[in-house]
Enzyme design. Structure first.
Site, PDB file in Angstrom:
ATOM      1  CG  ASP A 124      68.990  -8.509  20.422  1.00 46.03           C
ATOM      2  OD1 ASP A 124      69.594  -7.431  20.612  1.00 46.03           O
ATOM      3  OD2 ASP A 124      67.788  -8.541  20.096  1.00 46.03           O
TER       4      ASP A 124
ATOM      5  CG  MET B  29      69.927  -5.328  23.457  1.00 51.28           C
ATOM      6  SD  MET B  29      71.153  -4.398  22.512  1.00 51.28           S
ATOM      7  CE  MET B  29      71.845  -3.334  23.782  1.00 51.28           C
ATOM      8  CG  HIS B  30      66.856  -1.200  24.567  1.00 50.81           C
ATOM      9  ND1 HIS B  30      68.131  -0.764  24.850  1.00 50.81           N
ATOM     10  CD2 HIS B  30      66.796  -1.310  23.206  1.00 50.81           C
ATOM     11  CE1 HIS B  30      68.801  -0.610  23.726  1.00 50.81           C
ATOM     12  NE2 HIS B  30      68.016  -0.950  22.717  1.00 50.81           N
TER      13      HIS B  30
END
Length: 460
Positions: free
Chosen positions: A211, A73-74
């Site tokens: 995830d 992520m991110h």
């Protein structure tokens, strides 16, 4: 209607792929690694082309079928008007954006930011990375036409579509998590163009999720009740919320779940199994051998404690400058004792997250444990005892890629919804019970652990 479902997980160390049957049987797996770049202290970057090459390599080794996506992520992928990558992606564990996080909270106000996004500004999130580019790489910033997260860049290369799901979008700090849409208020406050952002869908519509949401779905966490406990590189305690409910201090993350109309709260520690990996590399010994040595030591390792903040921390201390430590060393302690302390310190860090979830109203009776560290019987027993709940193992432990395959089954029409996918494909294979004879030692150890961070922080 396809009879093979494929999940692709674009991770931090490599792409993992799995092909399953509509009953959840694993037909094939594939994994392709790639490097991580750290050009300066605290930086963490990857070349998106590596993700694409690794995905192609995995798909070539898997049977064809409907494909779902999950991923780290991110991470910020910047594209120009021709959808070409402008610079290496800045990842979730990059720590360069402390000043930008402070700027975001000042521009929007901390309370309002938490109300809108379910989170405070943390260095790993996407929005501060954009501000960093504006401040430090204005030539790159001026050429941005599109931004994507890691798995969605792979989707673009594979399917030609720019899209994102609500679960992964929740981790950008640009998303109105309660209403499952981009936040015009945050974008305006940060002076970021709305047109850079991809269209938002539910995870089941585009077969995609970050995830953690995909991994939780893959172990059957689709409704409020059981918790997901992940012993991966990072450690996660994850529970489904019946309605949007953010921790007022944002010590937990509140994101949209991969199941439409639901949310989840999770605590994240940055160095869980990563702590054991670091220790293994440091002493030059295989992890399994170190864990075997740890078994010789009684719980508590005669007062030795390990603080697992090797790369800063998120939950409960949003502190990129937090540091790790061994405390309580004596001449009696050997390598096995230090290993036991590492295992226990990570378990205490997970309990920090569980205690915060309980403050939100969770009544955790059971967890589902997954991740590489969970394969250790000793570590799983330590975690179950420290958390005070039994931990179930699922019949398949293929992580977020398995959850992505379930989402592929929903999008393709093989399953009516995420709940049917879980019911058909996720089963429990065993339970790790808390060790009652260890409970008192670990309850006392946890109280000492909680006192460590405020004691050590002024010295680092």
């Amino acid at each position: 209607m396809t009879e093979t479902l494929v999940g692709i997980d674009v991770g931090t160390t490599g792409v993992k792929g799995v092909a399953i049957s509509p009953r959840g049987k694993v037909l094939a797996t594939a994994e392709e690694p790639y490097p991580l770049s750290t050009p300066y202290p605290g930086w963490s970057e990857q070349d998106p082309e590596d993700w694409w090459r690794a995905t192609q390599a995995c798909l070539a080794r898997l049977p064809e079928g409907a494909i779902g996506f999950s991923g780290q992520m991110h991470g910020l992928v910047t594209l120009d008007a021709d959808e070409r990558v402008l610079r290496p992606a800045i990842l979730w564990n990059d720590q360069r954006t402390g000043a930008e996080c402070a700027e975001i909270e000042e521009r929007i106000g901390l309370a309002r930011l938490i109300e809108l996004t379910g989170n405070r500004a943390l260095t790993g999130f996407t929005a501060p990375k954009l501000l960093w580019l504006r401040h430090h790489e204005p030539d790159v910033y001026a050429r941005i036409a599109h931004i994507l997260l890691p798995k969605d860049y792979v989707r673009l290369r594979l399917e030609g579509e720019r899209a994102i799901d609500a679960a992964d979008a929740s981790g950008t700090l640009l998303f109105d998590v309660a209403h499952r849409r981009w936040s015009d208020e945050v974008l305006a406050a940060l002076e970021l163009p709305r047109e850079w952002l991809p269209p938002v869908f539910e995870s089941t519509e585009v077969a995609g999720a970050g995830d953690q949401a995909a991994g939780a779905l893959g172990v059957g966490i689709d409704v409020p009740g059981p918790l997901s406990v992940v012993l991966g590189t990072s450690g996660v305690v994850f529970g489904v919320l019946p309605a949007y409910n953010a921790d007022p201090q944002a010590r937990l993350h509140t994101f949209c779940h991969a199941v439409p109309g639901t949310w989840h709260a999770m605590g994240v520690m940055l160095s869980a199994a990563g702590s054991l990996r670091w220790w293994s590399h440091t002493v030059g010994t295989e992890e399994r051998d170190l864990v075997a040595e740890a078994e010789a030591w009684a719980p508590g390792a005669e007062g030795l404690l390990f603080l697992p903040y090797l790369t800063g921390e998120r939950t409960p201390h949003a502190d990129p400058d937090a540091r790790g430590a061994f405390v309580g060393l004596t001449v009696r302690h050997d390598r096995g004792a230090l290993t036991r302390a590492v295992l226990e310190g990570v378990a205490y860090g997970l309990r920090d997250s569980l205690e915060l979830l309980r403050e939100l109203g969770f009544t955790a009776a059971v967890g589902r444990i997954s991740g590489g560290g969970a394969r250790s019987e000793l570590w799983a027993e330590i975690v179950a005892t420290v958390l005070g709940i039994p931990l179930e193992r699922t019949a398949v432990d293929e992580g977020a890629a398995f959850g992505a395959a379930l989402l592929a089954g929903v999008r393709s029409g093989r399953f009516a919804d995420a709940h049917e996918a879980v019911a058909e494909c996720v089963g429990v294979s065993g339970v790790v019970e808390p060790n009652a004879s260890w409970t008192a030692v670990y309850d006392e150890g946890y109280e000492r652990f909680r006192a460590l961070y405020p004691a050590v922080r002024p010295l680092t």
